[in-house]
Design a protein around this motif. Structure first.
Motif, PDB file in Angstrom:
ATOM      1  N   ALA A 117      -0.568  -5.109   6.478  1.00  0.00           N
ATOM      2  CA  ALA A 117      -1.972  -5.530   6.534  1.00  0.00           C
ATOM      3  C   ALA A 117      -2.178  -6.429   7.746  1.00  0.00           C
ATOM      4  CB  ALA A 117      -2.351  -6.275   5.263  1.00  0.00           C
ATOM      5  N   ARG A 159      -5.787   6.226   0.790  1.00  0.00           N
ATOM      6  CA  ARG A 159      -6.895   5.539   0.127  1.00  0.00           C
ATOM      7  C   ARG A 159      -7.423   6.506  -0.913  1.00  0.00           C
ATOM      8  NH1 ARG A 159     -11.148   3.521   4.015  1.00  0.00           N
ATOM      9  NH2 ARG A 159      -9.682   1.794   4.312  1.00  0.00           N
ATOM     10  N   GLN A 209      -7.238  -9.248  -2.740  1.00  0.00           N
ATOM     11  CA  GLN A 209      -7.334  -7.804  -2.959  1.00  0.00           C
ATOM     12  C   GLN A 209      -6.500  -7.377  -4.166  1.00  0.00           C
ATOM     13  OE1 GLN A 209      -5.206  -5.241  -0.246  1.00  0.00           O
ATOM     14  NE2 GLN A 209      -6.817  -3.675  -0.323  1.00  0.00           N
ATOM     15  N   HIS A 228      -0.144   0.001  -4.900  1.00  0.00           N
ATOM     16  CA  HIS A 228      -1.458   0.635  -5.101  1.00  0.00           C
ATOM     17  C   HIS A 228      -1.714   1.635  -3.991  1.00  0.00           C
ATOM     18  CE1 HIS A 228      -3.546  -1.416  -1.810  1.00  0.00           C
ATOM     19  NE2 HIS A 228      -2.971  -2.561  -2.187  1.00  0.00           N
ATOM     20  N   ASN A 229      -2.749   2.436  -4.174  1.00  0.00           N
ATOM     21  CA  ASN A 229      -3.142   3.417  -3.153  1.00  0.00           C
ATOM     22  C   ASN A 229      -4.493   3.077  -2.531  1.00  0.00           C
ATOM     23  OD1 ASN A 229      -4.977   4.083  -5.148  1.00  0.00           O
ATOM     24  ND2 ASN A 229      -4.386   6.245  -5.292  1.00  0.00           N
ATOM     25  N   GLY A 230      -4.867   1.811  -2.603  1.00  0.00           N
ATOM     26  CA  GLY A 230      -6.148   1.383  -2.075  1.00  0.00           C
ATOM     27  C   GLY A 230      -7.266   1.418  -3.092  1.00  0.00           C
ATOM     28  N   TRP A 285       0.852  -1.191   0.000  1.00  0.00           N
ATOM     29  CA  TRP A 285       0.000   0.000   0.000  1.00  0.00           C
ATOM     30  C   TRP A 285       0.891   1.246   0.000  1.00  0.00           C
ATOM     31  CZ3 TRP A 285      -5.389  -0.855   2.164  1.00  0.00           C
ATOM     32  CH2 TRP A 285      -6.231   0.224   1.853  1.00  0.00           C
ATOM     33  N   THR A 336       3.863  -6.437   3.884  1.00  0.00           N
ATOM     34  CA  THR A 336       2.847  -5.432   4.139  1.00  0.00           C
ATOM     35  C   THR A 336       2.379  -5.458   5.587  1.00  0.00           C
ATOM     36  OG1 THR A 336       0.560  -4.801   3.636  1.00  0.00           O
ATOM     37  CG2 THR A 336       1.166  -7.084   3.196  1.00  0.00           C
ATOM     38  N   VAL A 341      -2.530   5.489   5.943  1.00  0.00           N
ATOM     39  CA  VAL A 341      -2.265   5.034   4.573  1.00  0.00           C
ATOM     40  C   VAL A 341      -3.086   5.893   3.628  1.00  0.00           C
ATOM     41  CG1 VAL A 341      -1.719   2.642   5.139  1.00  0.00           C
ATOM     42  CG2 VAL A 341      -4.091   3.276   4.642  1.00  0.00           C
TER      43      VAL A 341
END
Length: 292
Positions: A59, A175, A69, A30-32, A26, A57, A173
């Motif tokens: 997560a 999003r 995801q 990707h940025n969410g 993240w 990550t 983060v």
């Protein structure tokens, strides 16, 4: 490009120096909401030349949902070998508490963390005995809440001597175009209020040990840290963790610190160098977004 430049146009400039990559997800991939196409190409090209890529990550769930995801966002499976999450490390720790009642703080989507642990998981602390364990994976609703909304709750938990395990050290983060509060911000406040906190994931050693172990399994030989590159955008997590573990770092500047270095897509090298120095950190190279 100056030979002494910290900021490079692409991973290809240094890729031959490494056999393995530990890449944040993240903020880098990707940025969410959207995948960075440059990251897809960079990691795929690195693997095409024989390199191994482990995604690392914070997560707070074991890795199966992260595979799902990434697939849903369109990040191809051929761009990486495996994934290690903060949730994987937390899952291993929770086995030591089999049979206990723990208080969950975080969204319902994170309940997969507890599958197979033998824990009794509740969200209401009144159902748990004093001196118990809180597992924090995030805010219950990170679209509307802030860490301050939890302070009254924390006062009561601290008074009852609850300890907190934080399954995601990130403070925030991205999003899309917004910054979202994460579990690390709650753990920070819980500790500041006098609570006992154990934080897992980056920048701490256990997640790097597990990720390096993945590289060893993939290559069939011990991981040579001098041939491993860590890629990340978070100074207190990705960059500090890799630096502390003796790994070379590729700093992606357009992530959560993107506003700190001038124009997002053309960061000012002196500002990047100064920030790293101020934080007591080093990087092998930097670039605004991961690209080949």
């Amino acid at each position: 490009m100056n030979a002494d430049s910290l900021i490079l146009p692409g991973l290809s400039n240094i890729a031959d120096d490494y056999d393995g990559i530990l890449c944040d997800v993240w903020g880098v991939i990707h940025n969410g909401v959207r995948v960075n196409p440059g990251a897809t190409e960079a990691l795929s090209r690195f693997r095409d030349k024989g390199g191994r890529v482990v995604l690392i990550t914070n997560a707070p769930r074991p890795n199966p949902p992260i595979y799902e995801q990434l697939e849903s966002l369109g990040f191809p499976r051929h761009a990486f070998d495996s994934i290690v999450t903060s949730g994987d490390v937390t899952f291993a720790l929770l086995h030591a508490h089999e049979g206990d009642t723990v208080v969950h703080i975080g969204p319902d989507r994170d309940y997969s963390l507890y599958e197979g642990t033998g824990l009794n998981v509740v969200s209401d602390a009144s159902e748990a005995p004093d001196g118990g364990l809180i597992v924090c994976t995030g805010l219950f609703d990170d679209t509307s809440e802030t860490p301050e909304d939890y302070h009254a709750r924390f006062e009561g938990l601290i008074a009852r001597d609850f300890s907190m395990v934080c399954a995601n050290p990130d403070l925030v983060v991205e999003r899309g175009d917004s910054l979202i509060w994460c579990a690390g911000a709650l753990a920070r406040d819980y500790a500041a209020m006098g609570g006992k906190v154990q934080i897992l994931g980056k920048p701490y050693k256990p997640i790097y040990d597990q990720a390096l172990g993945e590289l060893e399994k993939l290559s069939g030989k011990p991981a040579d840290k001098s041939r491993v590159l860590a890629i990340g955008d978070g100074l207190p997590t990705d960059i500090r963790g890799a630096h502390t573990q003796g790994l070379d770092v590729l700093f992606i500047t357009a992530g959560i610190h993107g506003a700190d270095f001038g124009e997002t897509e053309a960061p000012e090298e002196e500002l990047v160098k100064k920030r790293l120095a101020d934080e007591g950190l080093m990087a092998r190279a930097a670039m605004p977004r991961l690209a080949w």
